[in-house]
Structure formats: structure tokens, C-alpha cells
Design a protein around this motif. Structure first.
Motif, PDB file in Angstrom:
ATOM      1  N   HIS A  85       0.841  -1.174  -0.009  1.00 56.91           N
ATOM      2  CA  HIS A  85      -0.046   0.094  -0.176  1.00 56.91           C
ATOM      3  C   HIS A  85       0.970   1.242   0.007  1.00 56.91           C
ATOM      4  N   ASP A 118       5.981   1.883   7.090  1.00 55.80           N
ATOM      5  CA  ASP A 118       4.506   1.285   6.765  1.00 55.80           C
ATOM      6  C   ASP A 118       4.214   2.302   5.643  1.00 55.80           C
ATOM      7  N   GLU A 151      -5.326   1.118   2.279  1.00 55.56           N
ATOM      8  CA  GLU A 151      -4.943   0.123   3.269  1.00 55.56           C
ATOM      9  C   GLU A 151      -5.124   0.756   4.919  1.00 55.56           C
ATOM     10  N   GLU A 152      -4.923   1.974   5.072  1.00 55.72           N
ATOM     11  CA  GLU A 152      -5.008   2.318   6.420  1.00 55.72           C
ATOM     12  C   GLU A 152      -6.332   2.795   6.616  1.00 55.72           C
ATOM     13  N   HIS A 426       2.668   4.112  12.539  1.00 56.67           N
ATOM     14  CA  HIS A 426       1.501   5.067  12.902  1.00 56.67           C
ATOM     15  C   HIS A 426       1.771   6.186  13.899  1.00 56.67           C
TER      16      HIS A 426
HETATM   17 ZN    ZN Z   1      -0.351   0.633   8.857  1.00 54.20          ZN
END
Ligand code: ZN
Ligand code: BES
Length: 451
Positions: A85, A118, A151-152, A426
């Protein structure tokens, strides 16, 4: 030094520059204000893939575009579909960052930026490994790539389009690099992901905020009601107290449990790192089991009423809570959502009304087998690349679309990533070390040619 390590060393400076270009896009999927940044990021990725020889397509959607590419290879080898992603979590709270989240900064061997790990960092080492493999003329399988931008935040476009793209996504192996290692330097194969579903609760009381002196003791405070509703969702033993919540939960096999316990969560280490005792979840079960094999219900946010300076004597008219659930093998996200939301509807104390809103069935859990041929091929490649056997980890986090993508594409999932606990994904000051970038590159360059 292998020729791939050579290639990495002689190109590292350029890699770092390109990685920074990727990280500068504010591809925050949660906030519509960043839609143009997300589209620009997808276009950058598409160009990058085209530069590596892929036939590329940008799949538009009502929300955010998906990037697709195919690099034809040896038809005798199993086709690989890589999923990743390009979207990132919001960088908030921005003032906690030591350098701005979208001005990637290399400090002490770590790249600091939102998405550094990420998932942009992990997508990036995959791309650079392909570049090196291409330059070496390696005998590669056909590689397909699908990189989503949500995705998040719910994976809307990929959920809606997936079945229609089945032919283009057809594969034998579904490769995902969006997970982490158990501890630094230990190659890790992730054997499970939990599923996820979430929704919001609203507790409604009087039409408007009231004077708490005039109406205190007369009108029930919706925040008091909300607190008791939320508190009632867990039993004193830490289990989820929603009737039927565990009914469909499948127990892990004795074999999986034994393998998981060979590489357990170290409660002492984690407690020290987090500054807190590990008292969450069902009492009496070890942390490794609670995280990898048991479902949970979490309150992600709660609020209402006066939040400003000083005091304000008020009975607020409403309160809200945000609830998510991590699901395990056997639990259906839609069914579990319905079960829990219906239960909560019955809990409104007289004088209040409860609404459950915004249900999202993110995706079910994914459970893999150590015996799967693809896991065994990866194990051999990791052993050759890192000089040690990998460990097997049952992850508590989710990559919501993977289970469905595996079904639709036909690909055997393979979850190997190089994130570390200290990467702070995050959170403010997310980073990814050059060491782990190189480790990921080393894995991909070792694995793809032997598939
Ligand atoms: Zn993530
Ligand atoms: N890359 C993570 C999942 C992850 C985190 C795997 C840590 C292994 C270790 C992924 O981007 C993620 O954050 N997933 C979210 C999904 C949610 C926003 C629907 C999650 O698990 O909370």
C-alpha cells in the motif's frame, strides 16, 4: 559479497534519493484533503514500475487509484503477485516529530518520515530488489504487482473491484512485505494476521446540553450511560462480555501453538519498552496466545461533553465511542459486527438512546501453515541469505484485504517483512533503518530467483 550486495552498495545513494521522493508524497488516505497527493504518489509508483520494465495500469476508483503492473517472466515458474500500500497514516500529532513527517530525513542510519516503514519503505526495497535482479538478468517468475492507496482506511476501492480484476491478479504466490521481525536481526515469517471490524457508538440524551445543577439528579447523564455501556463490554477476567462473541472462534492447533511458543513475546522486554504491565486481554493466557490467537474488542476513542480549560457544569446531550475488534480464525467480520452492534443496542439505560454507526467489516483473519510449500521455499531462502533459520510469528495486527486477495488471486500468501518494534509505525517519528531496508532487499533478491 554477492553481486546483489555489490549492486546495493554502489547504488545506495541513488536508492536513498528515490526513497525520499516516494516519502515526500502526503498520501494520507484518511483525509480527502490529500486526494491529489495520493493520486500523485500512485502516478509516481506507476512510472517507477514502468522504469523497471513492467506493463503498468492505473486503476481509477470512486475513492483512490490502485497501481497495477506485470513483468512477464519464466512461464515455468509460479507467478508471484506482490501486494502493498502507498497510503500512510495521518502524521498527527505533528508537533511531536523531530523533523517534518513529509520531509524525509536520514539520521544515524534511519530514515525518518511518515511511511518510512509502513508500507513505503518495504514496497521500496521490493522494487529495488527487482531492479537489481533485472540488471543481473536473473531467471525470474512472472511478477504482478498491486499497490492500493487505502489500506489504512478501509481498502474501499480494492474491496469493490477485486472480483472484477480476478483474471489480472491470477497468481500462485501472494507476496506481502508489510509485517515485521520478532526482534532485531531475526528473519521472521508471519503465519497469521488478525481480522478487523469497527464501528462507532453514540449515546443520546437530552436534545441540548443542560445545566448540571438544574437537571443533575433528574436527567440521566449520557456520558455516565456511555461509560457503563463501554465498561460492560468486558468481564472482570478480561474477556469480551458480549454473548456469543467467542462462539465461532477456532482454537489454534497444538502444533501452531508450540511453534508460536518457540518465539514468544518477551513480556519483560516489552513491558520495559512500553513502560506498562501487559495486563490486557484474557487473564490466564500467555501474551503470545492473547495477541496471535484470541479476538479482542478495543475502545479506540471516547468523548463528549466539555473538554476545554477550567470546568463547565453541564449534562452533555450526547457522547460517542469508537470501537474496533480484532478477529481470529472462524470469526466472520460482518456477523461479528452485527452481533456486537445488536447487543449494544439493548444496553441503553432508560432516558438514553444508543445508535451504532459507520460499521466497517475490514476483513477476516488469515492463518497460514508452516508446512505450506511457499513458506518452506522462503525458509530456505532466508536461511541462505541470513545464515539462520527464521522464526514464525502470529501477528496481532491486520492487513485487511489479504485474506480476500489470496482467495481471488489463488495465490498462497507469504508474509515476510522487516519492520522493527522501534520503527514507531502510525506514531510520531516513524522511521526505518537502512540496515532493514538492505535486509528486505537481501530477502527479495534471494527468494525470487529460487522460486
Ligand atoms: Zn499501517
Ligand atoms: N503494516 C500494518 C500491519 C502490521 C503492523 C503488520 C505491525 C505487522 C506488524 C498495516 O499497515 C496496518 O497498520 N493495518 C491496520 C489496518 C487498519 C487500519 C484497518 C491495523 O492493523 O490496525
Amino acid at each position: 559479497m554477492t553481486s546483489f550486495q555489490d549492486y546495493y552498495a554502489s547504488n545506495q545513494d541513488r536508492f536513498v534519493q528515490e526513497w525520499k521522493d516516494f516519502l515526500r508524497f502526503k498520501s494520507i488516505s484518511a483525509d480527502e484533503a490529500y486526494k491529489a497527493d495520493c493520486v500523485a504518489c500512485a502516478e509516481w509508483l506507476e512510472r517507477h514500475l514502468a522504469g523497471l520494465g513492467f506493463q503498468t495500469e492505473l486503476w481509477p476508483s470512486a475513492t483512490l487509484p490502485l497501481v497495477y503492473g506485470v513483468l512477464p517472466g519464466n512461464p515455468k515458474k509460479p507467478t508471484v503477485l506482490f501486494y502493498g500500500h502507498y497510503d500512510v497514516q495521518p502524521p498527527d500529532p505533528v508537533d511531536h516529530w523531530h523533523s517534518p513527517p513529509f520531509e524525509p530525513t536520514l539520521r544515524d542510519g534511519r530514515m525518518y518520515a511518515r511511511g518510512a516503514q509502513d508500507n513505503k519503505g518495504q514496497v521500496f526495497y521490493f522494487l529495488k530488489a527487482l531492479e537489481a535482479l533485472g540488471a543481473a538478468g536473473a531467471d525470474l517468475p512472472t511478477i504482478k504487482v498491486i499497490i492500493e492507496g487505502e489500506e489504512e482506511s478501509g481498502s474501499t476501492a480494492i474491496h469493490l473491484g477485486l472480483e472484477g480484476w480476478a483474471e489480472k491478479l491470477k497468481a500462485d504466490v501472494l507476496m506481502v512485505c508489510d509485517t515485521g521481525v520478532l526482534s532485531p536481526g531475526v528473519p521472521t515469517v508471519t503465519m497469521g494476521l488478525r481480522g478487523i471490524a469497527h464501528f462507532d457508538i453514540k449515546v443520546l440524551g437530552p436534545k441540548i446540553d443542560l445545566h448540571s445543577g438544574v437537571y443533575g439528579g433528574v436527567v440521566l447523564n449520557p456520558l455516565q450511560a456511555l461509560a457503563s455501556v463501554v465498561a460492560s463490554l468486558h468481564a472482570p477476567d478480561g474477556s469480551v462480555a458480549v454473548p456469543g462473541f467467542y462462539d465461532k472462534v477456532k482454537k489454534p492447533s497444538a502444533e501452531d501453538l508450540a511453534i508460536a511458543n518457540e518465539a514468544p513475546i518477551n513480556p519483560v522486554e516489552i513491558s520495559a519498552a512500553l513502560g506498562v504491565e501487559l495486563t490486557g486481554g484474557e487473564h490466564g493466557l500467555p501474551a503470545t496466545e492473547r495477541r496471535g490467537f484470541r479476538p479482542t474488542l478495543e475502545v479506540n476513542g471516547i468523548g463528549g461533553g466539555y473538554q476545554g480549560a477550567g470546568n463547565k457544569t453541564v449534562i452533555p446531550s450526547e457522547g460517542f465511542a469508537k470501537i474496533s475488534m480484532r478477529l481470529v480464525d472462524g470469526q466472520d467480520p460482518e456477523e461479528t459486527l452485527r452481533l456486537v452492534m445488536n447487543h449494544i443496542q439493548t444496553l441503553a439505560p432508560a432516558g438514553t438512546r444508543i445508535e451504532t454507526l459507520h460499521p466497517v467489516a475490514g476483513g477476516p483473519a488469515l492463518l497460514l501453515s508452516v508446512k505450506a510449500p511457499v513458506v518452506q521455499s522462503a525458509r530456505k531462502a532466508l536461511l541462505a541469505a541470513f545464515g539462520r533459520e527464521p522464526v514464525y510469528l502470529w501477528e496481532g495486527a491486520s492487513i485487511p484485504i489479504v485474506a480476500k486477495l489470496a482467495k481471488v488471486s489463488g495465490g498462497q500468501p507469504l508474509l515476510i517483512g522487516f519492520g522493527e518494534e522501534g520503527d514507531m509505525i502510525h506514531a510520531p517519528n516513524e522511521s526505518f533503518s537502512l540496515k532493514q531496508l538492505e535486509a528486505g532487499y537481501r530477502y527479495v533478491t534471494s527468494f525470487l530467483p529460487v522460486l
